[in-house]
Design an enzyme around this catalytic site. Structure first.
Site, PDB file in Angstrom:
ATOM      1  N   CYS A   1       0.875  -1.169   0.000  1.00  0.00           N
ATOM      2  CA  CYS A   1       0.000   0.000   0.000  1.00  0.00           C
ATOM      3  C   CYS A   1       0.914   1.221   0.000  1.00  0.00           C
ATOM      4  CB  CYS A   1      -0.837   0.069   1.274  1.00  0.00           C
ATOM      5  SG  CYS A   1      -1.911  -1.359   1.500  1.00  0.00           S
TER       6      CYS A   1
ATOM      7  N   ARG B   1       1.561   1.444  -6.000  1.00  0.00           N
ATOM      8  CA  ARG B   1       1.651   0.531  -4.853  1.00  0.00           C
ATOM      9  C   ARG B   1       0.280  -0.019  -4.442  1.00  0.00           C
ATOM     10  NH1 ARG B   1       6.300   0.681  -2.000  1.00  0.00           N
ATOM     11  NH2 ARG B   1       5.198  -0.075  -0.167  1.00  0.00           N
TER      12      ARG B   1
ATOM     13  N   TRP C   1      -3.960  -1.478  -1.249  1.00  0.00           N
ATOM     14  CA  TRP C   1      -4.039  -2.721  -2.016  1.00  0.00           C
ATOM     15  C   TRP C   1      -4.452  -3.764  -0.991  1.00  0.00           C
ATOM     16  CZ3 TRP C   1      -4.064  -3.631  -7.016  1.00  0.00           C
ATOM     17  CH2 TRP C   1      -3.913  -4.954  -7.450  1.00  0.00           C
TER      18      TRP C   1
ATOM     19  N   ASN D   1       0.947   0.116   6.229  1.00  0.00           N
ATOM     20  CA  ASN D   1       1.276  -0.796   5.137  1.00  0.00           C
ATOM     21  C   ASN D   1       1.935  -2.006   5.779  1.00  0.00           C
ATOM     22  OD1 ASN D   1       2.117  -1.954   2.691  1.00  0.00           O
ATOM     23  ND2 ASN D   1       4.013  -0.765   2.690  1.00  0.00           N
ATOM     24  N   GLY D   2       1.461  -3.221   5.446  1.00  0.00           N
ATOM     25  CA  GLY D   2       2.048  -4.421   6.031  1.00  0.00           C
ATOM     26  C   GLY D   2       0.952  -5.340   6.541  1.00  0.00           C
TER      27      GLY D   2
ATOM     28  N   GLU E   1       7.221 -21.401 -18.467  1.00  0.00           N
ATOM     29  CA  GLU E   1       7.146 -19.990 -18.072  1.00  0.00           C
ATOM     30  C   GLU E   1       8.358 -19.213 -18.620  1.00  0.00           C
ATOM     31  OE1 GLU E   1       5.060 -18.022 -17.133  1.00  0.00           O
ATOM     32  OE2 GLU E   1       6.131 -16.344 -16.233  1.00  0.00           O
TER      33      GLU E   1
ATOM     34  N   LYS F   1       7.802 -16.011 -21.063  1.00  0.00           N
ATOM     35  CA  LYS F   1       8.344 -14.677 -20.747  1.00  0.00           C
ATOM     36  C   LYS F   1       9.232 -14.206 -21.882  1.00  0.00           C
ATOM     37  CE  LYS F   1       6.511 -13.830 -18.277  1.00  0.00           C
ATOM     38  NZ  LYS F   1       5.401 -13.940 -17.385  1.00  0.00           N
TER      39      LYS F   1
ATOM     40  N   GLU G   1       7.130 -13.281 -25.072  1.00  0.00           N
ATOM     41  CA  GLU G   1       6.214 -12.141 -25.002  1.00  0.00           C
ATOM     42  C   GLU G   1       6.933 -10.798 -24.934  1.00  0.00           C
ATOM     43  OE1 GLU G   1       4.809 -12.744 -20.343  1.00  0.00           O
ATOM     44  OE2 GLU G   1       3.472 -11.677 -21.680  1.00  0.00           O
TER      45      GLU G   1
ATOM     46  N   HIS H   1      11.412 -36.598 -28.656  1.00  0.00           N
ATOM     47  CA  HIS H   1      10.203 -37.103 -29.329  1.00  0.00           C
ATOM     48  C   HIS H   1       9.716 -36.120 -30.405  1.00  0.00           C
ATOM     49  CE1 HIS H   1       9.893 -40.502 -26.636  1.00  0.00           C
ATOM     50  NE2 HIS H   1      10.089 -39.682 -25.614  1.00  0.00           N
TER      51      HIS H   1
ATOM     52  N   LYS I   1      -2.692  -6.397 -19.753  1.00  0.00           N
ATOM     53  CA  LYS I   1      -2.442  -6.943 -18.412  1.00  0.00           C
ATOM     54  C   LYS I   1      -3.577  -7.867 -17.977  1.00  0.00           C
ATOM     55  CE  LYS I   1      -0.023  -7.371 -14.673  1.00  0.00           C
ATOM     56  NZ  LYS I   1       1.098  -8.332 -14.816  1.00  0.00           N
TER      57      LYS I   1
END
Ligand code: F6R
Length: 603
Positions: free
Chosen positions: A2, A27, A73, A99-100, A478, A482, A485, A501, A598
C-alpha cells in the site's frame, strides 16, 4: 503493498497529500483516503476506488497543516469505504495509516473489544488507533502511547499516526518501507520517495525498528526503546516521471527485484517452521479433509503456476490436474461434491478463468480462487479466496505474481495433503526452513546474476528452448512464455524428456537450450541437454554451483541449493532476468509488449 503519505508544515496539507497518493498509486489503487488536522479535530475522507475518485468526492476542501493519506491494495477485507485507510478510534482522536500485515490482530482486536473499543472495519490496521487510544485513556502521553502500541504489534508494518490537537506525526517501521522527506520546514513521511519528489529530493530512509517523531521543527529518530539513532540524509537524483520505477528502467525489472519482499509478504504468518506446520489461518484445520481430487483452471503464466501447484499436489499424493481455463468447457474432467476447483488468476478478472470457475460451481464443485486482487470477481464468486499479497504488478509480463502464486500453491498442496491424511506430509519438515529462506535465496540470485552476459552472448540466435523435468517443467514453459512475449523472438518450453520425441529436429547451433535442474532426476535432464549439445546447441545450465551440469554446459546461471519443490522458482528468477535483458538489448517496449494486455477480460 500500500502507499502511505504524511505531511507537516505551513499551509494546507491536502494538496501535497493527494499529490503524494497519486504518485504512490503503483503501490495500490483499490481505495484511498486522507485525514487532516484542523482546529476542530481530525477530519477523515476515504472511499473505495482510485485517488481520482477520492479527489472528486472531497466537496468542501479539508483544511489543516498536518495530515496523513493512504492508497490501498487490500490484504485484509475487501476494498470498501469502511476498510479504506486512515483508520481512527471511535472519537477520531487518533488516525493511522499502515502498510504491512499485523499477524496478531485477532488477539489484539479481541482484547480491545473486550475493553469496550468498537471496530468498524475488517482490517488488521484498525487495531492500531484503538491500541494507541487505549494507552491515551490509561494516561500515557501521545508519544509513549504510540510506542507502547507499536511494541505490541507482531508482523510487518510501516505506520504513520497523528493525535488530535497536535502538530506532530508519529511513525514506525518494521519490514515495510518508510522514508522521510525534508524541505524548509516542510516534512513528509512516505512509503516511497516518488510521493513527495515534487516537493523535495532530500530524504532519510527509516530502518527496521526505527520510530520517528516529526513536527515543524524537525525529525527525531529513535529505536523502539526510545534511544536516539543517527540516520544520514541523502539526496535523490530521480526525475518525478521516472520515480515510480525507482532506480529501475522498467517496472518489469523493478518487479523482478521486488520478489524477496513479495514472497516474504506471501508467506508471512502462513508457515510455522518451529511448529513444523503450514499455518494457513484462512482455512480451519480439516477444511480439505473430504477433497478427493483437485482441478486447477488458469491461463498463461497463471496456468504455469497452476501446473506447478498440481504437480506439487500429485507429488504429495493428492490426485490433481491443471487445465487451461479456455479449454475447460470442452475438456473438463468429471466433477463431484468432493472435487475442489482452484482458479489461479493474478487479476481475478480473466474472462476464460471466470467462465471455467462458474462452470465448476454450477456442476457442484467446491471452488477456491488464488489471486492478487482482494475485491476481484474471481475472489468474490468462489466459495473461498486465498490472496498472494504481491502488491500491484504494472509490467504486463507477470513476474512477482508468478513466484508468489507458485509458493502459495506449494503451501496449499502441503496443507491439503495434511488435511487428507490427518498428519503433515513427511517431507514438510525439510521444506519449511527452505520456504522461509526463499526471499534471501532470491536476493542471492539477483545479486550475482550473469543473465545480462548470457542474454548478450546469445542475442543473434534463431530460437530459444527451455527444458525442465517435474517441477522444472512449468518453469521451462514460463521461461519460454516470458522470453517470447517481451522479446518477440521464437521461444518454446519442453518437458526435457520430450525433446527427443520431436523438438530435437529444431535444434541447431543457433538454438540455445536453457536446462533447468531442480534435483528431481537431474541425470536424465542432463542427458537430454547433452543430446541437444551434440547437435551443436549451446546449453545454459540453471543449477547450483556444485552441480555436475556445470562441467558439461556452455554457460551457467547459478542458483542456491534448496529443496526440489522450490529450486525451479529460483531458476525462474534467472530466466526472468535473461528475458528482460534480451528484450532490453532489442529495444522492446518491455512493460507494454505489443498486442498484449495486463488483464484479458474477453473470451
Ligand atoms: C504473461 C501473463 C499472462 C497472464 C494471463 C492470465 O506474462 O501475464 O499470460 O498470466 O493473461 O492472467 P491472470 O493471472 O490475471 O488471470
Amino acid at each position: 503493498m500500500c502507499g502511505i503519505i504524511g505531511r507537516v508544515g505551513d499551509g494546507n496539507a491536502l494538496e501535497p497529500l493527494l499529490t503524494g497518493l497519486e504518485n504512490l498509486e503503483y503501490r495500490g489503487y483499490d481505495s484511498a483516503g486522507v485525514a487532516v488536522q484542523n482546529g476542530s479535530g481530525i477530519n477523515v475522507e476515504k472511499r473505495s476506488g482510485k485517488v481520482e475518485e477520492l479527489k472528486s468526492s472531497i466537496g468542501e476542501p479539508l483544511q489543516g497543516e498536518v495530515g496523513i493519506g493512504h492508497t490501498r491494495w487490500s490484504t485484509h477485507g475487501p476494498p470498501t469505504d469502511a476498510n479504506a485507510h486512515p483508520h481512527t478510534d471511535e472519537s477520531e482522536d487518533v488516525a493511522v495509516v499502515h502498510n504491512g500485515i499485523i499477524e496478531n490482530y485477532t488477539e489484539l482486536r479481541e482484547r480491545l473489544a473486550a475493553n469496550g473499543y468498537e471496530f468498524t472495519s475488517d482490517t488488521d490496521t484498525e487495531v492500531i488507533p484503538h491500541l494507541v487510544q487505549y494507552y491515551l485513556d490509561a494516561g500515557y502521553d501521545s508519544e509513549p502511547a504510540f510506542r507502547q502500541a507499536i511494541d505490541e504489534l507482531e508482523g510487518s508494518y510501516a505506520v504513520t499516526a497523528m493525535v488530535s490537537g497536535e502538530h506532530v506525526l508519529y511513525a514506525a517501521r518494521r519490514g515495510s518501507p518508510l522514508v522521510v522527506g525534508m524541505e524548509d520546514g516542510e516534512y513528509f513521511l512516505a512509503s516511497d520517495v516518488p510521493a513527495f519528489l515534487e516537493y523535495t529530493d532530500s530524504v532519510i530512509y527509516l530502518e527496521d525498528g526505527d520510530v520517528v517523531v516529526v513536527d515543524e521543527d524537525g525529525v527525531e529518530f529513535t529505536d523502539l526503546e526510545g534511544d536516539p539513532v543517527v540516520r544520514e540524509p541523502e539526496t535523490v537524483e530521480w526525475d518525478p516521471e521516472q520515480a515510480g520505477k525507482g532506480t529501475y528502467d522498467h517496472f518489469m525489472l523493478k518487479e523482478i527485484h521486488e520478489q524477496p519482499t513479495s514472497l516474504s509478504q506471501a508467506i508471512e504468518g502462513r508457515i510455522d517452521p518451529a511448529g513444523g506446520r503450514i499455518a494457513l489461518a484462512d482455512f480451519e484445520p480439516g477444511t480439505f479433509a473430504d477433497v478427493d481430487s483437485v482441478q486447477f483452471v488458469a491461463c498463461g503464466t497463471s496456468y504455469h503456476a497452476a501446473l506447478y501447484g498440481s504437480l506439487a499436489l500429485n507429488q504429495a499424493g493428492v490426485q490433481s490436474t491443471a487445465l487451461l481455463a479456455n479449454e475447460y468447457s470442452v475438456s473438463a474432467p468429471p466433477i463431484d461434491d468432493d472435487t475442489l476447483v482452484i482458479a489461479v488468476t493474478q487479476s481475478g478478472e480473466t474472462a476464460d478463468t471466470l467462465t471455467a470457475l462458474r462452470r465448476a460451481a454450477r456442476e457442484g464443485a467446491a471452488t477456491l480462487t488464488l489471486t492478487n486482487v482482494v475485491g476481484s470477481t474471481a475472489a468474490r464468486e468462489a466459495d473461498d479466496a486465498l490472496f498472494i499479497r504481491a502488491g500491484p504488478e504494472i509490467g504486463v509480463a507477470a513476474t512477482k505474481t508468478f513466484s508468489s502464486q507458485a509458493v502459495m500453491l506449494t503451501l496449499l498442496a502441503q496443507r491439503i495433503a495434511a488435511d487428507l491424511r490427518g498428519e503433515p506430509p513427511a517431507d514438510l519438515e525439510a521444506l519449511l526452513p527452505e520456504l522461509e529462506s526463499m526471499p534471501a535465496a532470491i536476493d542471492d540470485v539477483l545479486a550475482g546474476s550473469a543473465a545480462k552476459t548470457v542474454a548478450r552472448r546469445y542475442s543473434d540466435s534463431e530460437a530459444y528452448f527451455f527444458i525442465g523435468r517435474g517441477l522444472g517443467y512449468p518453469v521451462a514453459l514460463e521461461g519460454a512464455l516470458k522470453f517470447k512475449e517481451i522479446t518477440y523472438e521464437h521461444a518454446e518450453g519442453f518437458a526435457s524428456g520430450e525433446l527427443k520425441h520431436g523438438p530435437l529436429a529444431l535444434v541447431t547451433p543457433e538454438t540455445p537450450v536453457f536446462a533447468i535442474f531442480t534435483g528431481q532426476e537431474d541425470e536424465k535432464t542432463l542427458k537430454n541437454a547433452e543430446e541437444a549439445q551434440t547437435r551443436g546447441a549451446p546449453v545454459i545450465a540453471v543449477c547450483p554451483d556444485d552441480h555436475p551440469a556445470v562441467e558439461v554446459a556452455d554457460d551457467h546461471l547459478p542458483i542456491p541449493d534448496t529443496e526440489p519443490d522450490l529450486a525451479g522458482l529460483l531458476a525462474n528468477v534467472q530466466l526472468q532476468l535473461v528475458s528482460y535483458h534480451a528484450a532490453d538489448l532489442l529495444g522492446r517496449p518491455i512493460d507494454k509488449p505489443r498486442n498484449l494486455a495486463k488483464s484479458v477480460t474477453v473470451e
